[in-house]
Design an enzyme around this catalytic site. Structure first.
Site, PDB file in Angstrom:
ATOM      1  N   SER A 242       0.907  -0.979   0.066  1.00 41.72           N
ATOM      2  CA  SER A 242      -0.108   0.028  -0.121  1.00 41.72           C
ATOM      3  C   SER A 242       0.915   1.221  -0.107  1.00 41.72           C
ATOM      4  O   SER A 242       2.025   1.184   0.407  1.00 41.72           O
ATOM      5  CB  SER A 242      -1.005  -0.028   1.295  1.00 41.72           C
TER       6      SER A 242
ATOM      7  N   LYS B  29      -4.718  -6.513   3.237  1.00 35.06           N
ATOM      8  CA  LYS B  29      -4.702  -5.474   2.177  1.00 35.06           C
ATOM      9  C   LYS B  29      -5.923  -5.075   1.593  1.00 35.06           C
ATOM     10  O   LYS B  29      -6.296  -3.988   1.195  1.00 35.06           O
ATOM     11  CB  LYS B  29      -3.611  -5.890   0.977  1.00 35.06           C
TER      12      LYS B  29
ATOM     13  N   GLU C 164     -10.338   2.065   3.567  1.00 36.30           N
ATOM     14  CA  GLU C 164      -9.922   3.351   2.927  1.00 36.30           C
ATOM     15  C   GLU C 164     -11.167   3.841   2.151  1.00 36.30           C
ATOM     16  O   GLU C 164     -11.735   5.117   2.065  1.00 36.30           O
ATOM     17  CB  GLU C 164      -8.854   2.827   1.800  1.00 36.30           C
TER      18      GLU C 164
ATOM     19  N   HIS D 163      -7.917  -3.482   4.087  1.00 38.83           N
ATOM     20  CA  HIS D 163      -7.193  -1.949   4.295  1.00 38.83           C
ATOM     21  C   HIS D 163      -7.913  -1.018   3.246  1.00 38.83           C
ATOM     22  O   HIS D 163      -8.327   0.144   3.470  1.00 38.83           O
ATOM     23  CB  HIS D 163      -5.735  -2.210   3.981  1.00 38.83           C
ATOM     24  N   ASN D 164      -8.237  -1.533   1.714  1.00 34.91           N
ATOM     25  CA  ASN D 164      -8.564  -0.845   0.776  1.00 34.91           C
ATOM     26  C   ASN D 164     -10.216  -0.551   1.038  1.00 34.91           C
ATOM     27  O   ASN D 164     -10.695   0.553   0.956  1.00 34.91           O
ATOM     28  CB  ASN D 164      -8.658  -1.425  -0.240  1.00 34.91           C
TER      29      ASN D 164
HETATM   30  P1  NBP Z   1      -0.794  -2.172 -14.095  1.00 34.74           P
HETATM   31  O1  NBP Z   1      -1.751  -2.745 -13.020  1.00 34.74           O
HETATM   32  O2  NBP Z   1      -1.185  -1.298 -14.856  1.00 34.74           O
HETATM   33  O3  NBP Z   1      -0.145  -3.280 -14.869  1.00 34.74           O
HETATM   34  C1  NBP Z   1       0.875  -2.844 -15.788  1.00 34.74           C
HETATM   35  C2  NBP Z   1       1.972  -3.870 -15.927  1.00 34.74           C
HETATM   36  O4  NBP Z   1       1.366  -5.326 -15.881  1.00 34.74           O
HETATM   37  C3  NBP Z   1       2.811  -3.776 -17.216  1.00 34.74           C
HETATM   38  O5  NBP Z   1       4.281  -3.895 -16.408  1.00 34.74           O
HETATM   39  C4  NBP Z   1       2.449  -4.550 -18.044  1.00 34.74           C
HETATM   40  O6  NBP Z   1       3.363  -5.024 -19.029  1.00 34.74           O
HETATM   41  C5  NBP Z   1       2.223  -5.938 -17.286  1.00 34.74           C
HETATM   42  N1  NBP Z   1       1.409  -6.890 -17.697  1.00 34.74           N
HETATM   43  C6  NBP Z   1       0.174  -6.934 -18.239  1.00 34.74           C
HETATM   44 BR1  NBP Z   1      -1.103  -5.582 -18.184  1.00 34.74          BR
HETATM   45  N2  NBP Z   1      -0.282  -8.133 -18.663  1.00 34.74           N
HETATM   46  C7  NBP Z   1       0.808  -8.777 -18.366  1.00 34.74           C
HETATM   47  C8  NBP Z   1       0.964  -9.981 -19.021  1.00 34.74           C
HETATM   48  N3  NBP Z   1       0.100 -10.989 -19.614  1.00 34.74           N
HETATM   49  N4  NBP Z   1       2.224 -10.644 -18.823  1.00 34.74           N
HETATM   50  C9  NBP Z   1       3.213  -9.923 -18.278  1.00 34.74           C
HETATM   51  N5  NBP Z   1       3.108  -8.668 -17.791  1.00 34.74           N
HETATM   52  C10 NBP Z   1       1.937  -8.211 -18.002  1.00 34.74           C
HETATM   53  O7  NBP Z   1       0.457  -1.753 -13.042  1.00 34.74           O
HETATM   54  P2  NBP Z   1       0.548  -0.899 -11.977  1.00 34.74           P
HETATM   55  O8  NBP Z   1      -0.322   0.232 -11.607  1.00 34.74           O
HETATM   56  O9  NBP Z   1       2.109  -0.594 -11.486  1.00 34.74           O
HETATM   57  O10 NBP Z   1       0.261  -1.890 -10.726  1.00 34.74           O
HETATM   58  C11 NBP Z   1       0.895  -3.357 -10.526  1.00 34.74           C
HETATM   59  C12 NBP Z   1       0.416  -3.860  -9.309  1.00 34.74           C
HETATM   60  O11 NBP Z   1       0.229  -3.309  -8.142  1.00 34.74           O
HETATM   61  C13 NBP Z   1      -1.267  -4.048  -9.714  1.00 34.74           C
HETATM   62  O12 NBP Z   1      -1.812  -5.403  -9.549  1.00 34.74           O
HETATM   63  C14 NBP Z   1      -1.970  -3.167  -8.967  1.00 34.74           C
HETATM   64  O13 NBP Z   1      -3.388  -3.655  -8.562  1.00 34.74           O
HETATM   65  C15 NBP Z   1      -1.262  -3.109  -7.537  1.00 34.74           C
HETATM   66  N6  NBP Z   1      -1.133  -1.914  -6.957  1.00 34.74           N
HETATM   67  C16 NBP Z   1      -1.292  -0.499  -7.462  1.00 34.74           C
HETATM   68  C17 NBP Z   1      -1.104   0.361  -6.740  1.00 34.74           C
HETATM   69  C18 NBP Z   1      -1.499   1.642  -7.270  1.00 34.74           C
HETATM   70  O14 NBP Z   1      -1.572   2.812  -6.627  1.00 34.74           O
HETATM   71  N7  NBP Z   1      -1.376   1.873  -8.708  1.00 34.74           N
HETATM   72  C19 NBP Z   1      -1.281   0.321  -5.298  1.00 34.74           C
HETATM   73  C20 NBP Z   1      -1.154  -1.019  -4.847  1.00 34.74           C
HETATM   74  C21 NBP Z   1      -1.134  -2.116  -5.618  1.00 34.74           C
HETATM   75  P3  NBP Z   1       3.300  -4.091 -20.352  1.00 34.74           P
HETATM   76  O15 NBP Z   1       4.432  -3.251 -20.168  1.00 34.74           O
HETATM   77  O16 NBP Z   1       4.135  -5.326 -21.445  1.00 34.74           O
HETATM   78  O17 NBP Z   1       2.026  -3.985 -21.082  1.00 34.74           O
END
Ligand code: NBP
Length: 483
Positions: free
Chosen positions: A128, A183, A190, A186-187
């Site tokens: 988080s 987690k 939130e 937590h959300n």
């Molecule tokens: P995203 O959730 O937007 O995912 C994008 C990433 O996933 C890129 O690296 C993309 O690769 C990769 N990807 C996908 Br889409 N399909 C794939 C596949 N079939 N094989 C391999 N890679 C694949 O990214 P994020 O916002 O950085 O979040 C990452 C994780 O963290 C998520 O699970 C999210 O729920 C979690 N999270 C996010 C936050 C937040 O505030 N954003 C907070 C806490 C947790 P590509 O570049 O090749 O498309």
């Protein structure tokens, strides 16, 4: 040169986490499905530490020292399964896969079982704090085996947020899906917290006719009280922001449809299956849902319902007094929302066999995460002392706080109802509190109804067993169905 840890997925979260790891002296292997993203990452951040980029999963795994540790930060769901499958192809017994995405905890339980068959340790870890947190110190909630935790502990502690007393905001939550479960909740908390803040804003905006900046100042003041928290702090910032294009308060040019990605909904769905009332979180999810009901809302504007004027028409002194009542209503409702969330975790702990240390959980939420708040110290103390075993609401500090706020809580909700300003989370939290206060609930009537139409039986207050009334027969005929 080998990497001691790797990150798969270099979008916002993965890139920030990889940089955070490198800033703390780790040698970090990085891989992203689309290599262009890896190249861009290396170009922008490559000089910040030791990164070992790979073009293929095979190269990535080979660049890790044994036992290997790979942290996945990709889109939750199918993409995560795909990455796990690819990693498992090249990884060996004793290696560790950490999923830091927002996975559904049942998926984590399944994935851990699948990986255990291959001798690979699978750790579902809640992360988080968003992008900023991932970079400068997130709060992390790993599940998985004790063995994995011992290996991961030094790495995770080095990159975690630090609470005001210096304690790193990471702890082993419990086996398999426990980390992703907490987690998720937590959300959910939130969601409730954000909706409560939004209801407070609406009361000041429409009820008291205040400008966004003025309300921002109120939130900034509240942040000096027991409401001191990240969400209250950023609310002041959002409300004080002016739109560069129009010069209007930014909040007025933002479309009023709230989005969501699913963790709030999961929290409520899971609570329903566990039989735990999380009324505050549920109403918060529904409030976002209502905001997004375009057709309904358009129709209600085209063909408006009659109703009262939202304005309370108060003079300055009365306004100030009412603002203090709102603050107290917010605090009381917030306590209920947190208590309900912790109850859901406690119940899941029983059902899934997790021994979750609630005091410790509250401690690792004190920094790094979105619901970080000063009163988590109090929550932690309450669990530590055993006073919150049944519910946080019974811990003396919180019981006292609820009692102190109770009159204000009622007054604010009654006023909101009179003026037609919706306060679903304020109201449902008070209803929960009053439900607990009631010596007898009308549930007895519901049992009577159920027995009449469905012979569902009922229990008596004066005798054990299950009873069914022969409703169609004249007189009071009752049969005992079982003991
Ligand atoms: P995203 O959730 O937007 O995912 C994008 C990433 O996933 C890129 O690296 C993309 O690769 C990769 N990807 C996908 Br889409 N399909 C794939 C596949 N079939 N094989 C391999 N890679 C694949 O990214 P994020 O916002 O950085 O979040 C990452 C994780 O963290 C998520 O699970 C999210 O729920 C979690 N999270 C996010 C936050 C937040 O505030 N954003 C907070 C806490 C947790 P590509 O570049 O090749 O498309």
């Amino acid at each position: 040169q080998e990497a001691n840890v790797g990150v798969v997925g270099l979008a916002a979260m993965g890139a920030s986490l990889a940089r955070n790891l490198a800033h703390h002296g780790n040698r970090v292997a990085v891989y992203n499905r689309t290599y262009k993203r890896t190249e861009a990452f290396m170009q922008e951040y490559g000089s910040e530490g030791v990164f070992i980029p790979s073009q293929t999963v095979k190269e990535f795994v080979e660049s890790l020292s044994v036992p290997r540790t790979a942290i996945i930060m990709v889109k939750a769901g199918e993409p995560t399964d795909q990455v796990i499958k690819e990693l498992a192809e090249y990884m060996e017994q004793g290696d560790i896969i950490v999923d830091g995405g927002n996975a559904y905890f049942e998926d984590t339980i399944r994935r851990e079982k699948e990986m255990a068959k291959l001798g690979i340790h699978f750790v579902g870890m809640g992360v988080s704090g968003g992008e900023e947190g991932a970079l400068n110190g997130p709060s992390m909630m790993p599940g998985g085996s004790d063995w994995s935790w011992n290996t991961l502990k030094p790495i995770l502690e080095s990159i975690a947020a630090k609470a005001p007393d210096g304690e790193p905001c990471v702890a082993h939550i419990g086996p398999n899906g426990a980390g992703h479960f907490v987690k998720m909740v937590h959300n959910g908390i939130e969601y409730a917290d954000m909706q409560l803040i939004a209801e407070s804003y609406d009361l000041m905006r429409r009820g008291l006719g205040m400008a966004p900046e003025q309300i921002g100042d109120v939130f900034a003041q509240w942040n000096e009280t027991e409401l001191d928290s990240y969400l209250v702090e950023i609310t002041a910032e959002v409300l004080r922001k002016r739109d560069e294009k129009t010069g209007k308060p930014l909040v007025d040019v933002i479309v009023d449809h709230a989005g969501m990605k699913g963790t709030g909904t999961w929290t409520v769905q899971t609570a329903l299956s566990l039989g735990v009332p999380v009324t505050g979180i549920a109403e918060a999810v529904f409030a976002r849902g209502l905001s997004d009901q375009t057709q309904l809302r358009e129709q209600a504007q085209k063909d408006p319902f009659n109703g009262p004027d939202a304005s309370l028409a108060l003079d300055d002194e009365a306004k100030q007094a009412f603002i203090e009542l709102i603050r107290q209503a917010l605090y009381a409702s917030k306590i209920v929302a947190y208590a309900q969330g912790f109850n859901e975790i406690a119940e899941a702990g029983k059902v899934y066999g997790w021994d979750i240390d609630m005091a410790q959980l509250a401690r690792i939420w004190r920094a790094g995460c979105i619901i970080r708040a000063k009163f988590l110290n109090r929550i932690s103390d309450a669990f530590e002392s055993g006073a919150a075993d049944v519910s946080l609401l019974f811990a003396p500090y919180f019981k006292q706080a609820l009692e102190n706020c109770e009159a204000a809580w009622r007054k604010v909700i009654a006023t909101a109802v009179e003026h037609g300003i919706p306060t679903p989370v304020f109201s449902s939290s008070l209803a929960y509190f009053d439900g607990l206060r009631a010596k007898r609930l009308p549930a007895a009537l519901i049992q009577g109804q159920r027995d009449l139409f469905g012979a569902h039986t009922y229990q008596r207050v004066d005798e054990p067993g299950a009873f069914h009334t022969l409703w169609a027969e004249p007189g009071q005929k009752e049969i005992q169905v079982s003991h």
